[in-house]
Design a protein around this motif. Structure first.
Motif, short mmCIF file in Angstrom:
data_model
loop_
_atom_site.label_atom_id
_atom_site.label_comp_id
_atom_site.label_asym_id
_atom_site.label_seq_id
_atom_site.Cartn_x
_atom_site.Cartn_y
_atom_site.Cartn_z
N VAL A 185 0.81 -1.21 0.00
CA VAL A 185 0.00 0.00 0.00
C VAL A 185 0.85 1.26 0.00
O VAL A 185 0.40 2.33 -0.42
CB VAL A 185 -0.97 -0.02 1.20
N THR A 186 2.11 1.17 0.44
CA THR A 186 2.98 2.35 0.50
C THR A 186 3.53 2.73 -0.87
O THR A 186 4.07 3.81 -1.04
CB THR A 186 4.15 2.13 1.47
N THR A 187 3.42 1.83 -1.85
CA THR A 187 3.99 2.13 -3.18
C THR A 187 2.92 2.18 -4.26
O THR A 187 3.23 2.07 -5.45
CB THR A 187 5.05 1.08 -3.57
N LEU A 188 1.65 2.35 -3.87
CA LEU A 188 0.59 2.43 -4.87
C LEU A 188 0.80 3.66 -5.75
O LEU A 188 1.07 4.76 -5.26
CB LEU A 188 -0.77 2.52 -4.19
N VAL A 225 -9.66 7.96 -1.24
CA VAL A 225 -8.92 7.02 -2.10
C VAL A 225 -7.98 6.15 -1.26
O VAL A 225 -7.90 4.94 -1.45
CB VAL A 225 -8.13 7.78 -3.19
N ASP A 226 -7.28 6.78 -0.32
CA ASP A 226 -6.38 6.01 0.56
C ASP A 226 -7.16 4.99 1.39
O ASP A 226 -6.70 3.86 1.59
CB ASP A 226 -5.61 6.95 1.49
N GLU A 227 -8.33 5.40 1.91
CA GLU A 227 -9.15 4.49 2.70
C GLU A 227 -9.61 3.30 1.86
O GLU A 227 -9.61 2.16 2.32
CB GLU A 227 -10.36 5.23 3.27
N LEU A 228 -10.02 3.57 0.63
CA LEU A 228 -10.45 2.50 -0.25
C LEU A 228 -9.29 1.53 -0.51
O LEU A 228 -9.45 0.30 -0.42
CB LEU A 228 -10.96 3.06 -1.57
N ALA A 229 -8.12 2.08 -0.83
CA ALA A 229 -6.94 1.24 -1.10
C ALA A 229 -6.59 0.40 0.13
O ALA A 229 -6.27 -0.79 0.01
CB ALA A 229 -5.76 2.10 -1.51
N ILE A 264 -5.57 -1.96 -9.30
CA ILE A 264 -4.59 -1.18 -8.54
C ILE A 264 -3.19 -1.55 -9.01
O ILE A 264 -2.87 -2.72 -9.20
CB ILE A 264 -4.71 -1.45 -7.03
N THR A 265 -2.36 -0.53 -9.17
CA THR A 265 -0.98 -0.74 -9.61
C THR A 265 -0.02 -0.24 -8.54
O THR A 265 -0.12 0.91 -8.10
CB THR A 265 -0.71 0.00 -10.93
N ASP A 266 0.91 -1.11 -8.11
CA ASP A 266 1.96 -0.67 -7.20
C ASP A 266 3.29 -0.74 -7.94
O ASP A 266 3.32 -0.79 -9.17
CB ASP A 266 1.97 -1.50 -5.91
#
Length: 445
Positions: A185-188, A225-229, A264-266
């Motif tokens: 999640v830190t590199t989305l 957006v962050d909450e969804l991710a 989602i792309t990281d």
């Protein structure tokens, strides 16, 4: 005589210094020793030296874990699966620094009485040097729930606590990576969301903030957006699903109504999750990186039951909780240009009342859209400029009257923001209330 006395004093000082040194050294050595009643260590290894762990059961499955490249672990038996990194780390920490509760027997004559002649569980650690170490778990002690334990090469029988046993005596399912989306999640970097017939594409901008780039450039609500991710990366599968249950999940997914599709792309790759809901309001998902169909939590499903507008930034200004450094305001009744000078607000070389300026800032911060109309902006009645982030960000907004509400437009953006009339009248009042700071009491006397 004086020389002799000085020599004696030097010798005594040296002896005293030596005594203090050895005393301190002895104290440090004693402090470094474990307490006399400390439970003895069963096993002490370097975690980095462990290359594999096999948990063998007298009855039931054998779980085989293997360390691969880049320090990644995988489950190789009873089936091949990716692992939960935290679960592996907990296991390794416990095994490589394994402590007992106490020694039961130094040289037991018969291990059968402890359940260690044919142990219920044997945990074999393979090491870099080609050697192995084996921890055997026997019966539970009659009192206290402890487990009789022995390590190869050591004749003693120990007990370990029920908590320690629970940490090291696990099945393959306990180590499995249960995430439906295996993302960091830190590199989305990118997120594509299709819902209610609309596809929104979010991307990180130069300030590492989420922005909507498709179907047209729009400001995104970064928190939403962050909450969804975060919720999507928390989506988990049930590893104990039977074959009959798997078949039923497939039927439920096929018969359910689409809710949303997320890609989602990281830093590594793009992954997709399709979510549907049945008539009983249960949510089902299919992942591009995990086989099968899965029942997911209501929290995750409802996070996707939204409109595209829910992910747009409704705030007219983006300076957030940091106060701006300059405000330019103009309407039919008032023109105001205030800027920060140290801890003062100044307009036309006059110090302004900070309470009034702060009230104006609060009203600007509160301006928020109730909807996003496609048209309705006519003649501008209010012009506002806000400078923040040490002059790096300048936001300019125009506001026009539209019936019983107002329409706002940000400079350089195509979006329109509908505002409630009360929020605009409160803003106008706050602007009119900004006054020069009154002189201090007693000044000029």
């Amino acid at each position: 005589m004086k020389a002799k006395g000085l020599l004696v004093a030097v010798v005594l000082l040296a002896a005293l210094g030596g005594a203090v040194y050895w005393s301190n050294k002895q104290q440090k050595e004693e402090a470094a020793k474990p307490p006399a009643d400390a439970p003895p260590k069963i096993l002490t290894l370097n975690e980095g030296d462990v290359t594999a762990v096999d948990i063998k059961r007298r009855e039931g499955e054998t779980t085989a874990l293997k360390r691969g490249g880049s320090n990644n672990w995988s489950i190789t038996a009873p089936q091949a699966f990716d692992t939960d990194r935290d679960a592996i780390n907990q296991l390794l920490t416990a095994l490589t620094s394994l402590s007992s509760e106490k020694v039961i027997e130094e040289k037991p004559a018969d291990l059968a009485g402890f359940g260690l002649k044919t142990p219920a569980v044997q945990i074999v650690l393979s090491l870099k040097n080609g050697k192995t170490r084996t921890v055997s778990l026997g019966d539970e002690a009659p009192v206290g729930g402890a487990t009789f334990t022995q390590v190869d090469g050591d004749a003693r029988v120990f007990t370990i606590s029920s908590t320690t046993r629970a940490t090291i005596d696990k099945l393959a399912v306990d180590f499995r990576d249960k995430r439906l989306l295996k993302l960091d999640v830190t590199t989305l970097a990118r997120l594509q969301l299709t819902l209610k017939g609309t596809t929104l594409e979010f991307s990180k901008n130069g300030r590492n903030e989420w922005a909507i780039v498709s179907p047209k450039p729009m400001r995104a609500d970064g928190f939403e957006v962050d909450e969804l991710a975060r919720k999507l990366t928390d989506a988990k599968l049930d590893p104990l699903t039977t074959s009959d249950q798997k078949a039923d999940l497939a039927k439920q997914f096929a018969a359910s109504t689409p809710v949303a599709t997320v890609t989602i792309t990281d830093a590594a790759a793009a992954q997709k999750l399709e979510v549907r809901k049945n008539k009983e309001n249960k949510f089902y998902a299919r992942s591009s990186v995990v086989e099968g169909f899965h029942l997911i939590s209501d929290e995750i499903g409802k996070a996707l039951e939204k409109t595209p507008e829910d992910f747009r930034n409704k705030k007219l200004f983006s300076f957030g909780f940091t106060d701006p450094s300059r405000i330019d305001y103009k309407d039919a009744a008032r023109q105001l240009n205030v800027s920060k000078a140290g801890d003062r607000w100044v307009a036309n070389n006059k110090t302004m009342d900070s309470v009034g300026v702060q009230s104006l800032i609060d009203r600007l911060r509160d301006l928020s859209a109730t909807k996003f109309p496609d048209s309705g902006f006519s003649t501008s009645e209010i012009e506002i400029g806000v400078t923040s982030q040490d002059g790096k960000v300048i936001e300019k907004v125009s506001i026009s009257k539209a019936g019983d509400h107002y329409i706002a437009r940000r400079e350089g953006e195509p979006s329109l923001y509908e505002l409630e009339a009360k929020s605009v009248t409160d803003l106008q009042k706050a602007a009119s209330d900004v006054k020069e700071q009154p002189p201090a009491k007693g000044a000029g006397k």
